[in-house]
Design a protein around this motif. Structure first.
Motif, PDB file in Angstrom:
ATOM      1  N   ASP A 238     -69.286   1.862 -57.944  1.00  0.00           N
ATOM      2  CA  ASP A 238     -70.577   1.218 -58.099  1.00  0.00           C
ATOM      3  C   ASP A 238     -71.612   2.298 -57.769  1.00  0.00           C
ATOM      4  O   ASP A 238     -71.278   3.477 -57.748  1.00  0.00           O
ATOM      5  N   TYR A 239     -72.867   1.958 -57.543  1.00  0.00           N
ATOM      6  CA  TYR A 239     -73.807   3.049 -57.278  1.00  0.00           C
ATOM      7  C   TYR A 239     -74.912   2.664 -56.319  1.00  0.00           C
ATOM      8  O   TYR A 239     -75.311   1.500 -56.210  1.00  0.00           O
ATOM      9  N   LEU A 240     -75.361   3.691 -55.601  1.00  0.00           N
ATOM     10  CA  LEU A 240     -76.571   3.654 -54.796  1.00  0.00           C
ATOM     11  C   LEU A 240     -77.262   4.984 -55.086  1.00  0.00           C
ATOM     12  O   LEU A 240     -76.931   6.004 -54.499  1.00  0.00           O
ATOM     13  N   LEU A 241     -78.197   4.966 -56.023  1.00  0.00           N
ATOM     14  CA  LEU A 241     -78.750   6.183 -56.587  1.00  0.00           C
ATOM     15  C   LEU A 241     -80.249   6.294 -56.398  1.00  0.00           C
ATOM     16  O   LEU A 241     -80.962   5.278 -56.335  1.00  0.00           O
ATOM     17  N   GLY A 242     -80.719   7.541 -56.353  1.00  0.00           N
ATOM     18  CA  GLY A 242     -82.143   7.796 -56.419  1.00  0.00           C
ATOM     19  C   GLY A 242     -82.623   7.832 -57.856  1.00  0.00           C
ATOM     20  O   GLY A 242     -83.757   7.443 -58.152  1.00  0.00           O
ATOM     21  N   LEU A 243     -81.765   8.276 -58.791  1.00  0.00           N
ATOM     22  CA  LEU A 243     -82.164   8.365 -60.187  1.00  0.00           C
ATOM     23  C   LEU A 243     -82.573   7.013 -60.758  1.00  0.00           C
ATOM     24  O   LEU A 243     -83.489   6.932 -61.586  1.00  0.00           O
ATOM     25  N   SER A 244     -81.918   5.947 -60.319  1.00  0.00           N
ATOM     26  CA  SER A 244     -82.232   4.632 -60.881  1.00  0.00           C
ATOM     27  C   SER A 244     -83.627   4.155 -60.522  1.00  0.00           C
ATOM     28  O   SER A 244     -84.137   3.215 -61.141  1.00  0.00           O
ATOM     29  N   THR A 245     -84.288   4.798 -59.546  1.00  0.00           N
ATOM     30  CA  THR A 245     -85.662   4.410 -59.223  1.00  0.00           C
ATOM     31  C   THR A 245     -86.611   4.757 -60.371  1.00  0.00           C
ATOM     32  O   THR A 245     -87.678   4.166 -60.490  1.00  0.00           O
ATOM     33  N   PHE A 246     -86.238   5.716 -61.239  1.00  0.00           N
ATOM     34  CA  PHE A 246     -87.042   6.073 -62.399  1.00  0.00           C
ATOM     35  C   PHE A 246     -87.095   4.921 -63.411  1.00  0.00           C
ATOM     36  O   PHE A 246     -88.116   4.714 -64.063  1.00  0.00           O
ATOM     37  N   ALA A 247     -85.968   4.226 -63.570  1.00  0.00           N
ATOM     38  CA  ALA A 247     -85.845   3.238 -64.646  1.00  0.00           C
ATOM     39  C   ALA A 247     -84.825   2.165 -64.288  1.00  0.00           C
ATOM     40  O   ALA A 247     -83.747   2.095 -64.887  1.00  0.00           O
ATOM     41  N   PRO A 248     -85.124   1.313 -63.310  1.00  0.00           N
ATOM     42  CA  PRO A 248     -84.149   0.275 -62.949  1.00  0.00           C
ATOM     43  C   PRO A 248     -83.815  -0.651 -64.112  1.00  0.00           C
ATOM     44  O   PRO A 248     -82.684  -1.144 -64.213  1.00  0.00           O
ATOM     45  N   ASP A 249     -84.773  -0.870 -65.008  1.00  0.00           N
ATOM     46  CA  ASP A 249     -84.523  -1.713 -66.171  1.00  0.00           C
ATOM     47  C   ASP A 249     -83.498  -1.069 -67.102  1.00  0.00           C
ATOM     48  O   ASP A 249     -82.611  -1.759 -67.634  1.00  0.00           O
ATOM     49  N   ALA A 250     -83.580   0.244 -67.294  1.00  0.00           N
ATOM     50  CA  ALA A 250     -82.630   0.944 -68.156  1.00  0.00           C
ATOM     51  C   ALA A 250     -81.237   0.962 -67.537  1.00  0.00           C
ATOM     52  O   ALA A 250     -80.229   0.803 -68.243  1.00  0.00           O
ATOM     53  N   PHE A 251     -81.155   1.169 -66.224  1.00  0.00           N
ATOM     54  CA  PHE A 251     -79.854   1.139 -65.558  1.00  0.00           C
ATOM     55  C   PHE A 251     -79.226  -0.252 -65.658  1.00  0.00           C
ATOM     56  O   PHE A 251     -78.022  -0.378 -65.894  1.00  0.00           O
ATOM     57  N   ALA A 252     -80.039  -1.289 -65.491  1.00  0.00           N
ATOM     58  CA  ALA A 252     -79.509  -2.649 -65.589  1.00  0.00           C
ATOM     59  C   ALA A 252     -78.984  -2.921 -66.999  1.00  0.00           C
ATOM     60  O   ALA A 252     -77.925  -3.548 -67.169  1.00  0.00           O
ATOM     61  N   GLN A 253     -79.706  -2.446 -68.009  1.00  0.00           N
ATOM     62  CA  GLN A 253     -79.241  -2.642 -69.389  1.00  0.00           C
ATOM     63  C   GLN A 253     -77.972  -1.849 -69.646  1.00  0.00           C
ATOM     64  O   GLN A 253     -77.034  -2.348 -70.284  1.00  0.00           O
TER      65      GLN A 253
END
Length: 334
Positions: A238-253
């Motif tokens: 699973d993940y706990l990332l700093g990169l996903s703060t850029f685009a949480p909507d894109a990561f969720a998709q």
């Protein structure tokens, strides 16, 4: 030269991915914290289906003061209730002789002692707001011998219902340590430890942890912290990332595409990884400025200013980030 084949046996198709996204703490042009921007970002992350993680490295946990960390907790809880994670950070210093027993050394460095009281103070504050603590390492914790490290986490578990452990490579912080597999198995045997964030930037080390987890405790979450290999979710991380703060909507998709078995997962993952390779280039801590630049381009922040003690990127980066934003939007169909 022998090549290590990809561990195809670890790939977990159509798996529901658990995503935790570290929240950037934004700043105004005057240098104050942008609390409005922070609130919108927490809410937007939760609305996307990811769990916000505050007071992490992305939130400058090692640079902000105690009062600011508490205010972050209060505001986060007011937005999402208890559905968040938060860093339990204890600052110690190997040259501060006040925290060492006289004459006790590790090499040429005075030996720090694990400060359970300080950790429990931070953990209790997080739990009081309903959050799940993420246990940052410290000199005192990582300078313990292997059995002492396990006892330290057991002591935390005695006063904590649930927590996430955190292995941090020294390229990120001098107090970090990547544990050997015997210590990692010790974490698996602590029921209150529901998972561990792994930030070695090594696929092989993370694959070792996934195999151990699958064998010993399948419900344990291996949260990848590898912003340079976000496809580790394919193998069961699973993940706990700093990169996903850029685009949480894109990561969720992206995560939903994987769960659906949709090959569009790969194209969206590729452009997100391209963003990660660019944003997390040396000096790595400057990724937080990249995040602020990107979020400003999205219209999600009014300013791309960061904490004054955090390294900055060039303004010329915004042109590249803008093209990446367009690529991501195209892959998302927006």
């Amino acid at each position: 030269m022998n090549q290590l084949p990809p561990p195809l046996d670890l790939i977990r198709p159509r798996r529901q991915i658990t995503g935790i996204s570290a929240i950037l703490l934004p700043f105004t042009e005057s240098g104050d914290i942008d609390w409005g921007g922070f609130a919108f970002h927490v809410a937007r992350t939760a609305d996307a289906g990811l769990t916000p993680a505050v007071n992490m490295d992305t939130g400058y946990v090692n640079l902000i003061d105690d009062a600011t960390r508490h205010e972050v907790l209060r505001r986060t809880a007011s937005i999402v209730g208890g559905n968040f994670a938060a860093g339990a950070f204890v600052k110690d210093d190997p040259v501060d002789m006040g925290i060492y027993a006289p004459g006790e050394f590790v090499g040429s460095i005075p030996r720090a002692y694990f400060n359970l009281r300080a950790y429990m103070t931070e953990i209790e504050r997080i739990q009081a707001h309903g959050g799940t603590p993420v246990i940052f390492q410290s000199y005192g914790l990582t300078h313990e011998p292997p059995d002492g490290i396990i006892r330290a986490y057991e002591a935390i578990a005695a006063g904590c219902d649930r927590f996430i452990a955190f292995e941090l490579g020294t390229m990120f912080a001098p107090f970090g340590k990547i544990y050997d597999l015997a210590v990692y198995e010790g974490l698996l045997n602590i029921r209150a430890c529901i998972g561990a964030k792994h930030s070695s930037l090594s696929r092989a080390l993370e694959w070792d942890r996934l195999r151990l987890r699958d064998r010993v405790r399948p419900d344990f979450k291996v949260f990848t912290g590898n912003d340079l290999a976000i496809d580790m979710v394919m193998y069961g991380s699973d993940y706990l990332l700093g990169l996903s703060t850029f685009a949480p909507d894109a990561f969720a998709q992206r995560d939903a595409l994987w769960a659906a078995g949709d090959p569009a997962f790969y194209e969206l993952n590729d452009v997100l990884q391209y963003l990660g390779m660019f944003a997390f280039r040396p000096p790595v801590p400057a990724y937080k400025h990249s995040a602020a630049q990107f979020l400003k381009l999205r219209g999600w922040l009014a300013s791309d200013h960061t904490h004054p003690r955090s390294p900055a990127r060039s303004e010329s980066d915004t042109a590249i980030l803008s093209r990446m934003l367009n690529d991501i939007a195209a892959r998302m169909g927006t």
